[in-house]
Design an enzyme around this catalytic site. Sequence first.
Site, short mmCIF file in Angstrom:
data_model
loop_
_atom_site.label_atom_id
_atom_site.label_comp_id
_atom_site.label_asym_id
_atom_site.label_seq_id
_atom_site.Cartn_x
_atom_site.Cartn_y
_atom_site.Cartn_z
N LYS A 191 0.86 -1.20 0.00
CA LYS A 191 0.00 0.00 0.00
C LYS A 191 0.89 1.25 0.00
CE LYS A 191 -3.60 -2.43 -0.14
NZ LYS A 191 -4.85 -2.81 0.47
C1 LIG Z 1 -5.92 -3.76 0.74
C2 LIG Z 1 -7.34 -3.44 0.79
C3 LIG Z 1 -8.17 -3.84 1.85
C4 LIG Z 1 -7.76 -4.84 2.90
O1 LIG Z 1 -6.62 -4.55 3.59
P1 LIG Z 1 -5.78 -5.75 4.27
O2 LIG Z 1 -4.80 -5.00 5.11
O3 LIG Z 1 -5.13 -6.49 3.16
O4 LIG Z 1 -6.71 -6.57 5.07
C5 LIG Z 1 -9.48 -3.39 1.88
N1 LIG Z 1 -9.98 -2.61 0.89
C6 LIG Z 1 -9.22 -2.23 -0.16
C7 LIG Z 1 -9.85 -1.36 -1.20
C8 LIG Z 1 -7.89 -2.63 -0.26
O5 LIG Z 1 -7.17 -2.27 -1.32
#
Ligand SMILES: *Cc1c(COP(=O)(O)O)cnc(C)c1O
Length: 388
Positions: A191
């Site tokens: 991210k």
């Molecule tokens: C990555 C993501 C999540 C979930 O996050 P995790 O930390 O992987 O559980 C939820 N919503 C969106 C849009 C994402 O890109």
Amino acid sequence: MNKRAIRIPFVDLNLQHQPIQTQLEQAIQAVLKQGDFILGEALSNFEAAFAAASGTEYGVGVASGTDAIALGLEACNIGTGDEVILPTNTFIATLIGVLRVGAKPILVDCDPQTALIDLEAAAKVVTPRTKAIIPVHLYGQMVSPRQLLDFADTYKLLIFEDAAQAHLAERDGYRAGSVGIAAAFSFYPSKNLGAFGDGGMVVTRDPDIAQKMVRLRNYGTSQKYFHVEAGTNSRLDTLQAAVLLEKLPYLPKWNSDRLSIAQQYDLELLPSASAGIIPMQNQSDAGHVYHLYVIKVDESCPLTRQQIQDKLTAEGIQTGIHYPIPCHLQPAFTNLGYQLGDFPQAEKLAKQILSLPMYPGLSNSQIQEVVAAIASILSSEQQQLLCI
Ligand SMILES: *Cc1c(COP(=O)(O)O)cnc(C)c1O
């Protein structure tokens, strides 16, 4: 398929970490020395810093973005008997979060220019039971806060933002996470702000929601061994928080790198528009934080998305698809009662979208290489067509 060595990866986290490696190691060492691994000092420091950076008051760190959505919805008293509107073209975690609190997910289609939730479609599915809408700030672009606030005001709904792809994004003068009653972030390693493992956070301006979150992530504890809710164990590790706190000051620079990369892609891809290669639209100027750079291979292109992706792979250029199957067509959720054809824009996009390499440190010449590879794939196809 001829799998050559990867020349341009889809993401490269080393480019982010190497220049600040000593600093990151020191932050980790400091936690080892202090030994406050659970709910430690670096966690509260990071919670305060990230909430402030997102234009909100309180941050509560949890184990993942998925937990941030589920626990965040619960903290906002969204649950059984409530309907929650969300886009079908999102990462599956948005939907899973809604189901975990026992609410009924109501999926809607998206705007094909941006892939963001279509608020006109959302207006058509509001019922007396609708309690909230989850705008997903997909690819790093916020759903227009002005339109969202208008929508929520008209139908008297709560806004719970899925900001997992939009750390520090801005639009209409709002930061991602500051528009709704609360918002969820993810710190999954790739991210825009990533930990060295899983992590997430709920941010809010409401002290009661923040307090409830603090309890829910820690077995529903209000004081030691006194439990006022059936919470869970979902805390952001102090070690992860220490890493994130160290990385946070670099985030604005990393985001602006992503924006410059996207602008260069946009420019260099212009000549391919006539061949059906169309970048997703940026409607938020410099506020787009480009978690992903996504193009559409539309119906006017002589090649399919799959053909272009395969040829890029053969050239050593890694790409991704976010996401190949919309939520309503996933086998796990057939019980929701949706069918093929229910959300034509999202279904069409799922077949056309392609995410190109995007990360801070991706160089000008690498961008040119990606674009040149696409152009040459298209031109060799056109030549073949002419020879037939
Ligand atoms: C990555 C993501 C999540 C979930 O996050 P995790 O930390 O992987 O559980 C939820 N919503 C969106 C849009 C994402 O890109």
